[in-house]
Design an enzyme around this catalytic site. Structure first.
Site, mmCIF file in Angstrom:
data_model
loop_
_atom_site.group_PDB
_atom_site.id
_atom_site.type_symbol
_atom_site.label_atom_id
_atom_site.label_comp_id
_atom_site.label_asym_id
_atom_site.label_seq_id
_atom_site.Cartn_x
_atom_site.Cartn_y
_atom_site.Cartn_z
ATOM 1 C CB SER A 56 35.289 45.931 38.555
ATOM 2 O OG SER A 56 34.694 44.971 39.376
ATOM 3 C CG ASP A 68 39.786 39.340 39.043
ATOM 4 O OD1 ASP A 68 39.093 39.043 40.026
ATOM 5 O OD2 ASP A 68 39.459 40.206 38.212
ATOM 6 C CG HIS A 108 38.794 42.596 41.016
ATOM 7 N ND1 HIS A 108 38.262 42.105 39.848
ATOM 8 C CD2 HIS A 108 37.968 43.595 41.399
ATOM 9 C CE1 HIS A 108 37.175 42.781 39.538
ATOM 10 N NE2 HIS A 108 36.973 43.694 40.466
#
EC number: 3.1.1.79
Length: 756
Positions: free
Chosen positions: A424, A692, A722
């Protein structure tokens, strides 16, 4: 089953159920069941052609034929999941509607919830179709007329979201994930109530996860409260909630269930400049200065994790960097003999939206990595926004990376192969650290493994970003608040900056002041109402401004009048009953340019991705004031006549604003970096999630690298959310996805595969 066959089957069942329940008399339940099946029929017939068009062109946006993944495909897949659930439920109703055991209320509530979801998905499909006509060929992110994207985003943020957080929560994900998401959602809304009541101390925070009984038994209430939280609470709330895993009790439980390692030490790197050799000429050096941005020189904290105790890891020199963490900092059952230094080293950068979590949050899966790879891992605890915005985190990660390269012998590695790995926000920092290393002329890593990275922080639309409407872990407002905090913009109106740290005393001071303000306004308005017969309107206006700050949805519901916008909003509303209601007003909000041009210093344009007060007030008025030309240009023209998606009943979404120039910086949005910078990157391995909202970040970044001839791989896992690395122990699907990340790192390090 193909899309057309699924739609025809659903329509046939809906018509059959309509005919049955319409013949059951004039009762309210029969009327609602007839209406819900009529709505399902209407939405299915309207949705199928649009999904077919999206699917027919989706292949044009794939990285290659072996990687069929992009936001258009994901949106179609999500809509198919919803249609499949409605088909299953319609079959069940048709088979059991005459049974005395048929639970009418339960089935009606579920059908109405999924009707709301398919209605919103139809709106998203029209939005995606609009993107197809406005985007440049082959591009997933919007780069065209700023007025179009402004209209698009103004419309998008007003959509109703609560239906995706109640009965329909996580319907698009693998079934093993859904109980976890339900637990998280209950914990979130319970935590939100404690947060607003000054109960955000550590002990209360832990207990708040288990005190949401009414939210567990009432999905509609949970969905409404979830929507209120994601729209109204600031980035400090999300920082506190995401850091729950840092609590001693929970972190201890996680460590008990994780792999046992010989070394897990927190190190403090002093802010001292050092020299690094240039790769072009090792006899020349460049000075690596300590981080300076915003807060001045300060130590950088890193965590060393190693499955075996290796040479150098118990040296006196390394011991000088160890920072005590209490009992956990003691060495655990050290082996009498040290293992030799590993050829490999992994430098890890954690995720958390740039605002939350540390290496401790990610320690469980990092321990497994250390065992599987047989290499030490150095995880960087960079400073977090909003207290430390860009470029502080980048400076600290770059400093720690260079320190690790220079001192790899102390870490138990020869440094022959070095991999940067992150998820991320950490994936974003992996790319930017490597770009900065190349700019300095020092050694770049031998490869990068980035899991679901954020590569485009500029506010713009893409088909996968549309999924943020229903994503319980990455809603649009939360994403924008995190990016805004990282960009250094004000996250909320704090008169006292010392209260931003979320300390107990700071929260008490802030909310006590709010309480006195509410009492003062309430008393004043009550007195006016008592003395003047015409004061009732003023009283209501004053109360409406303070009420959202002091009451939860469940509390407010007790005093709301019955009606189409009352307490039973999800169960009784028809499409035409839902309309936009805007509340807050914040004057003089800054605005944001959405141009995809290179970094510049001109004044931002009038395009707002995140609505200011004027935009919010204009949202409900705009349809009446648009000219014919504006209607053609605006995204609203994408809706066919007679279709009206549901609108948010929580008031206009409040999201912070951030200026365009900083988010266009290639060290913040690597997708916007020029070709010459991207060509300096080492081999890149990306592991993304099909569902995502950040999927298009990965696809477009991989396509850019592939177009430049750079070595890049993209693997997309299905049906997972995610952040799956933090859920690695949850189910088989997450374990397989985490194993894929390890496999990518193994490729970078040139390590042999695991034994079969």
């Amino acid at each position: 089953m193909d899309l057309r066959t699924m739609t025809q089957s659903l329509v046939t069942l809906a018509e059959d159920n309509m005919a049955f329940f319409s013949s059951q008399g004039p009762g309210e339940t029969a009327r609602r069941l007839t209406g819900v099946f009529a709505g399902i029929r209407e939405q299915a017939l309207g949705l199928e052609p649009t999904l077919g068009r999206l699917l027919s062109v989706a292949h044009l946006f794939d990285l290659d034929t072996e990687t069929p993944a992009n936001g258009y495909r994901s949106l179609v897949h999500t809509a198919r999941c919803c249609l499949a659930h409605l088909l299953h439920k319609s079959r069940y109703v048709a088979s059991n509607r005459r049974s005395i055991f048929f639970r009418t209320s339960h089935n009606l509530a579920e059908l109405e919830a999924y009707l709301a979801a398919i209605t919103q998905l139809r709106a998203l499909a029209y939005y995606a179709q609009r993107l197809l006509t406005t985007n440049q060929p082959g591009r997933l992110f919007f780069e065209g007329d700023e007025r179009v994207i402004a209209d698009f985003l103004r419309e998008y943020v007003t959509l109703h979201k609560g239906c995706f957080y109640g009965r329909c929560l996580g319907f698009q994900f693998t079934p093993a994930i859904r109980p976890f998401l339900q637990t998280i959602s209950i914990g979130l809304v319970s935590f939100g109530e404690h947060y607003k009541r000054n109960e955000t101390g550590i002990s209360v925070t832990a207990s708040s996860l288990f005190t949401g009984g009414r939210f567990a038994i009432d999905p509609e209430l949970r969905g409404a409260e979830f929507e209120r939280i994601i729209q109204n609470l600031d980035v400090h709330f999300w920082k506190a909630f995401w850091n729950i895993t840092e609590i001693q009790v929970l972190s201890s439980l996680a460590n008990m269930a994780s792999t046992t390692v010989r070394v897990s030490r927190l190190l403090s790197l002093p802010p001292i400049a050092f020299e690094m050799p240039l790769t072009s000429d090792p006899e020349l050096t460049v000075t690596i200065s300590p981080p300076l941005a915003h807060t001045g020189p300060g130590p950088v904290f890193v965590r060393l994790i190693s499955y075996d105790l290796r040479e150098g890891q118990d040296s006196k020199e390394l011991s000088g960097f160890i920072r005590s963490e209490g009992p956990r900092s003691l060495e655990l059952r050290l082996r009498p003999q040290q293992a030799p230094r590993s050829r490999a080293l992994v430098v890890h950068i954690h995720g958390g939206g740039f605002v939350a979590q540390t290496s401790k949050s990610h320690e469980p899966y990092l321990k497994s990595w250390a065992q599987e790879l047989g290499a030490p891992i150095l995880s960087i605890d960079y400073s977090l926004a909003p207290e430390a915005p860009f470029p502080r985190a980048l400076e600290e990660c770059f400093y720690a990376y260079c320190w690790a390269v220079k001192h790899c012998a102390l870490l138990g590695s020869t440094g022959e192969r070095i991999c940067l790995a992150g998820d991320s926000a950490g994936g974003n920092l992996c790319f930017t650290v490597s770009l900065r290393a190349a700019a300095y002329g020092v050694r770049v890593p031998d490869g990068i493994m980035a899991a679901y990275p954020a590569t485009m922080l500029q506010s713009t639309a893409s088909p996968s970003r549309l999924l943020s409407l229903m994503d319980p872990l990455l809603p649009l407002s939360v994403l924008s608040k995190c990016v805004s905090a990282y960009a250094g913009e004000k996250t909320e109106d704090h008169p006292d900056s010392n209260q931003k740290a979320l300390g107990m005393m700071g929260l008490m001071q802030r909310d006590t002041a709010l309480l006195f303000r509410d009492l003062r306004l309430g008393a004043s308005s009550w007195l006016n109402a008592f003395l003047e017969l015409g004061g009732q309107k003023s009283h209501l206006k004053l109360v409406s401004k303070t009420e959202p700050m002091r009451r939860s949805v469940s509390e407010a519901a007790l005093t709301q009048p019955e009606g189409p916008l009352g307490t039973d909003s999800l169960k009784g509303l028809k499409l035409h009953d839902l309309s936009l209601r805007s509340s807050c007003e914040t004057p003089d909000a800054p605005e944001l340019s959405l141009s995809a041009e290179t970094l510049r210093t001109s004044t931002p344009s009038t395009v707002n991705f995140l609505l200011g007060s004027e935009d919010r007030s204009e949202v409900s008025e705009a349809p009446e004031e648009l000219s014919n030309k504006d209607r053609v240009r605006g995204v609203g023209a994408a809706f066919p006549e007679g279709f009206h998606p549901r609108r948010c009943s929580q008031g206009a979404m409040w999201m912070p604003l951030y200026s365009a120039p900083i988010v266009k910086n290639p060290f913040m949005s690597p997708l916007l970096a020029p070709d010459s910078m991207l060509q300096t990157l080492p081999p890149v391995h990306i592991v993304a999630c099909a569902l995502d909202p950040m999927l298009d970040d990965s696809v477009m970044f991989a396509r850019r690298l592939r177009g430049l001839g750079q070595p890049v791989t993209l693997r997309v896992v299905e049906d997972l959310p995610h952040g799956f690395l933090s859920l690695a122990a949850l189910c088989q699907e997450t374990r397989q996805a985490a194993a894929l990340c390890v496999e990518r790192i193994r490729l970078v390090l040139n390590l042999p595969g695991p034994p079969v």
